[in-house]
Design an enzyme around this catalytic site. Sequence first.
Site, PDB file in Angstrom:
ATOM      1  N   HIS A   1      -2.860   2.537  -0.811  1.00 34.73           N
ATOM      2  CA  HIS A   1      -1.837   2.461  -1.684  1.00 34.73           C
ATOM      3  C   HIS A   1      -1.514   0.876  -1.824  1.00 34.73           C
ATOM      4  O   HIS A   1      -1.717   0.000  -1.191  1.00 34.73           O
ATOM      5  CB  HIS A   1      -0.492   2.887  -0.984  1.00 34.73           C
ATOM      6  CG  HIS A   1      -0.759   4.518  -0.331  1.00 34.73           C
ATOM      7  ND1 HIS A   1      -1.394   4.605   0.872  1.00 34.73           N
ATOM      8  CD2 HIS A   1      -0.599   5.572  -1.063  1.00 34.73           C
ATOM      9  CE1 HIS A   1      -1.349   6.009   1.077  1.00 34.73           C
ATOM     10  NE2 HIS A   1      -1.071   6.720  -0.257  1.00 34.73           N
TER      11      HIS A   1
ATOM     12  N   HIS B   1       7.109  10.024   4.178  1.00 32.09           N
ATOM     13  CA  HIS B   1       5.991  10.006   3.749  1.00 32.09           C
ATOM     14  C   HIS B   1       5.784   9.877   2.156  1.00 32.09           C
ATOM     15  O   HIS B   1       5.176   9.025   1.513  1.00 32.09           O
ATOM     16  CB  HIS B   1       5.062  11.084   4.058  1.00 32.09           C
ATOM     17  CG  HIS B   1       3.452  11.214   3.750  1.00 32.09           C
ATOM     18  ND1 HIS B   1       3.007  11.823   2.552  1.00 32.09           N
ATOM     19  CD2 HIS B   1       2.536  10.283   3.999  1.00 32.09           C
ATOM     20  CE1 HIS B   1       1.729  11.440   2.370  1.00 32.09           C
ATOM     21  NE2 HIS B   1       1.654  10.467   3.419  1.00 32.09           N
TER      22      HIS B   1
ATOM     23  N   ASP C   1      -7.208   4.303   5.026  1.00 33.74           N
ATOM     24  CA  ASP C   1      -6.780   5.523   4.304  1.00 33.74           C
ATOM     25  C   ASP C   1      -7.680   5.840   2.862  1.00 33.74           C
ATOM     26  O   ASP C   1      -7.473   6.681   2.114  1.00 33.74           O
ATOM     27  CB  ASP C   1      -5.497   5.767   3.820  1.00 33.74           C
ATOM     28  CG  ASP C   1      -4.655   4.478   3.425  1.00 33.74           C
ATOM     29  OD1 ASP C   1      -5.267   3.596   3.322  1.00 33.74           O
ATOM     30  OD2 ASP C   1      -3.568   4.623   3.179  1.00 33.74           O
TER      31      ASP C   1
ATOM     32  N   ASP D   1      -5.274  -1.102   1.881  1.00 36.75           N
ATOM     33  CA  ASP D   1      -4.819  -0.015   1.845  1.00 36.75           C
ATOM     34  C   ASP D   1      -5.014   0.812   0.799  1.00 36.75           C
ATOM     35  O   ASP D   1      -4.852  -0.019  -0.306  1.00 36.75           O
ATOM     36  CB  ASP D   1      -3.417  -0.074   2.481  1.00 36.75           C
ATOM     37  CG  ASP D   1      -2.936   1.173   2.910  1.00 36.75           C
ATOM     38  OD1 ASP D   1      -2.618   1.520   4.076  1.00 36.75           O
ATOM     39  OD2 ASP D   1      -2.516   2.152   2.011  1.00 36.75           O
TER      40      ASP D   1
HETATM   41 ZN    ZN Z   1      -1.883   3.698   2.448  1.00 40.59          ZN
END
Ligand code: ZN
Length: 200
Positions: free
Chosen positions: A50, A11, A137, A48
């Site tokens: 990120h 992670h 997310d 996403d």
């Molecule tokens: Zn992500």
Amino acid sequence: AFCAIRPPGHHAGRNVGMGFCLLNNAAVAARYLQARHGVGKVLIVDWDVHHGNGTQNIFLEDPAVFFFSIHEHPTFLYPGTGRRWEIGKGKGEGATLNAPMAPGAGDAEYRTAFERTLEPAVARFRPEIILVSAGFDAHRDDDMSDIQLSTECYSWIMKKLVEMANTYTGGRLISVLEGGYSLRRLPELARNHVEILLNG
Ligand code: ZN
């Protein structure tokens, strides 16, 4: 990129070179479409939260694959890439587009980015197919980041992409599930997403 295959324990993503994953589903799909289906120009939209660093790196010098990523600003979120000045290299210069969002950004900022940043770029690029790295997310109830998207805005974004597909690609659009860690919200987000795909 942050794909569905996510090695346990990675992670924090240290030294993995890309995201949370071993395989980049969107990149494999893009190359497969080009090699087996004669597709020329591919647009990858990665929402996403990120930055899609793996996808960006893979296609950095490739003018045939336009990569757009919208994500929380790299100063505040892993993996620390995806600044506005990262625009591709060599022949691929101009075929990478990053929209980093400040912590606290939400629906209004995302709508502006899709309408004023992505849409004109897509009109210039004229893709033959759209691939979506659909990460959920950035939802306000997902504790992965400080981005505050609503469920409704996720639907708005998806409708916008279906609209672009209808305009440029004859409706051809493939979506790949990426991040999304709010078990309370993921069911409604995924359901809305698939409904829009079916009705688009
Ligand atoms: Zn992500």
